[in-house]
Design an enzyme around this catalytic site. Structure first.
Site, mmCIF file in Angstrom:
data_model
loop_
_atom_site.group_PDB
_atom_site.id
_atom_site.type_symbol
_atom_site.label_atom_id
_atom_site.label_comp_id
_atom_site.label_asym_id
_atom_site.label_seq_id
_atom_site.Cartn_x
_atom_site.Cartn_y
_atom_site.Cartn_z
ATOM 1 N N LYS A 35 0.837 -1.208 0.000
ATOM 2 C CA LYS A 35 0.000 0.000 0.000
ATOM 3 C C LYS A 35 0.872 1.259 0.000
ATOM 4 C CE LYS A 35 -0.558 -0.161 5.042
ATOM 5 N NZ LYS A 35 -1.534 -0.214 6.154
ATOM 6 N N TYR A 254 14.341 29.814 9.873
ATOM 7 C CA TYR A 254 13.135 30.528 10.277
ATOM 8 C C TYR A 254 13.044 30.629 11.798
ATOM 9 C CZ TYR A 254 11.202 30.412 5.544
ATOM 10 O OH TYR A 254 10.986 30.601 4.203
#
Length: 358
Positions: A35, A254
Site C-alpha cells: 500500500k 526561520y
C-alpha cells in the site's frame, strides 16, 4: 544540473528482508503489503523484487489493476475492500480479493451477480478500527456460504499493539478473542503483521502480512532493524548547496530556532519538508555528511535544512548528505522527529528522483 535530492532503492535489500520473513514464518503463506506506493518505494519495482511471495495486499484499486496488467497472478487483496457495487465488476474482472469489514459490503455482494470473489472477513477483536462485531460473524458466514462463497473465505483480524513490548497482554487478548469467535470454522486465517511475525509465532496461522519489515525498518521501539537483520531498502540523500561560517550569537533558519554559542561552520542541504523530510525534526536529529555523523540545526524549511559542519573533515559545497539509510536509519530519524518510519517512508515526495539498483 538537476536538484541533487534522491532516493536510492536497493532491490536486493527487499529480497533479503523477504528471506527474513520466511525464516520467522516458514509455514505460512506471505502476503506482502504494497500500500501507499509500496511505502514510498515504488509499486512495480517493489513487486518485481518480491515476485516470489504468495500474495500482495494494498488499498488502491488502480494499483491492484496495475499489478494484474503487469502480469502478476498471485492473490491481490484490497485491505479496505470495495466501496461501491460499481467496483465489484472490476474485482471480478481482475480476480481481486476483498476484505469484508462491515454489513453494507455483504449487502452489496448479495444484491449483485458477482459471487466468485475471494473474501477476507475482518473481525474486530479490540482495535475498533475496521472489522465486523463478534456477534455478526455467524450470520455473515451463513449469508456468504448461501451465496456460493463456501470455499472462498479467509478469516482475519489486526493487532493494535503487537509492536509494543509492554502490551503483550493486549495481543494475547485479541488472539483469544479471535480463536473463540472462529472456533468451529475451518477457513484459512490471517492475523500477523510485521511485529507479530517477529514476536508472536503463535499468530502466524495460514497467511502473514509483512509491511514495514520488508522495507528494512523495525516495527519495534526497542529493537533496531540491524538487530533484526533487516536491511534498509531506501537511502534518502542530497548535497550541500551552501556553506556559512557563524559567529557566536548568530541564528539559523526561520525564527532563529538555533543560536550558535561558539563559532561554527554550517552547510545548507537541498532537502526539506516538500521532499518528505519531517518539518518537525528538531536540532540534533542525525544526518551523515561525507560519511561522517552530523546533526540538523534549526527548523526544516520547505526546500532546505541546515547541518553542522563544525569539526567535520573534508566537507564543503557538493558534499554528499545521507538523511537516512544504512548508517543513519529511518527509525532513528523518526524517533528524533517523534513520529514513525512508516510516515517518513510513505511521505517521500513525487519530486524526489528514485534511483533503483539491483
Amino acid at each position: 544540473m538537476s536538484r541533487p535530492t534522491q532516493a536510492y532503492i536497493n532491490l536486493s535489500a527487499l529480497t533479503h528482508n523477504l528471506a527474513i520473513v520466511r525464516q520467522y514464518a516458514p509455514h505460512a503463506r506471505i502476503m506482502a503489503v504494497l500500500k501507499a506506493n509500496a511505502y514510498g518505494h515504488g509499486l512495480l519495482q517493489t513487486a518485481g523484487a518480491l515476485k516470489n511471495v504468495d500474495g500482495f495486499a494494498l488499498l488502491e484499486l488502480d494499483a491492484a489493476i496495475c499489478l494484474r496488467d503487469a502480469g502478476y497472478r498471485q492473490p491481490i487483496l484490497l485491505l479496505e475492500g470495495f466501496f461501491s457495487t460499481e467496483e465489484l465488476a472490476l474485482f471480478e474482472q481482475y480476480q481481486l480479493s476483498a476484505v469484508i469489514h462491515h454489513p453494507e459490503q455483504i449487502a452489496m455482494l448479495s444484491d449483485s451477480k458477482y459471487h466468485k470473489l475471494d473474501l477476507f472477513i475482518k473481525i474486530n477483536t479490540g482495535m475498533n478500527r475496521l472489522g465486523l462485531a463478534l456477534e455478526q460473524l455467524p450470520r455473515t458466514i451463513k449469508k456468504l456460504t448461501g451465496n456460493q462463497y463456501t470455499n472462498r473465505i479467509t478469516l482475519m483480524t489486526h493487532f493494535a499493539c503487537a509492536d509494543d513490548p509492554a502490551e503483550e497482554e493486549s495481543v494475547t487478548q485479541q488472539l483469544k478473542c479471535f480463536e473463540a469467535v472462529t472456533k468451529g470454522y475451518s477457513y484459512p486465517r490471517s492475523l500477523a503483521n510485521s511485529a507479530a511475525i517477529i514476536r508472536y509465532p503463535e499468530t502466524h496461522f495460514d497467511w502473514v502480512r509483512p509491511g514495514i519489515m520488508l522495507y528494512g525498518a523495525s516495527p519495534f521501539p526497542d529493537k533496531t532493524a540491524l538487530e533484526l537483520n533487516l536491511q534498509p531498502v531506501m537511502t534518502f540523500s542530497s548535497k550541500i548547496i551552501a556553506v556559512h561560517d557563524l559567529k557566536t550569537g548568530d541564528r539559523v533558519g526561520y525564527h532563529g530556532l538555533f543560536q550558535a554559542d561558539h563559532p561554527m561552520r554550517i552547510g545548507i542541504v537541498a532537502c526539506g519538508y516538500a521532499d518528505g523530510y519531517p518539518r518537525h525534526a528538531p536540532t540534533n536529529t542525525p544526518a551523515l555528511v561525507n560519511n561522517q555523523r552530523s546533526r540538523l540545526l534549526g527548523r526544516v524549511s520547505m526546500d532546505m535544512l541546515a547541518v553542522d559542519l563544525t569539526g567535520i573533515k573534508n566537507t564543503g559545497l557538493n558534499s554528499p548528505v545521507i538523511l537516512w539509510g544504512e548508517e543513519i536509519s529511518v527509525d532513528e530519524v523518526a524517533q528524533n522527529a517523534e513520529t514513525t518510519s512508516y510516515e517518513l517512508l510513505c511521505a517521500l515526495a513525487p519530486r524526489v528522483e528514485r534511483i533503483v539498483s539491483e
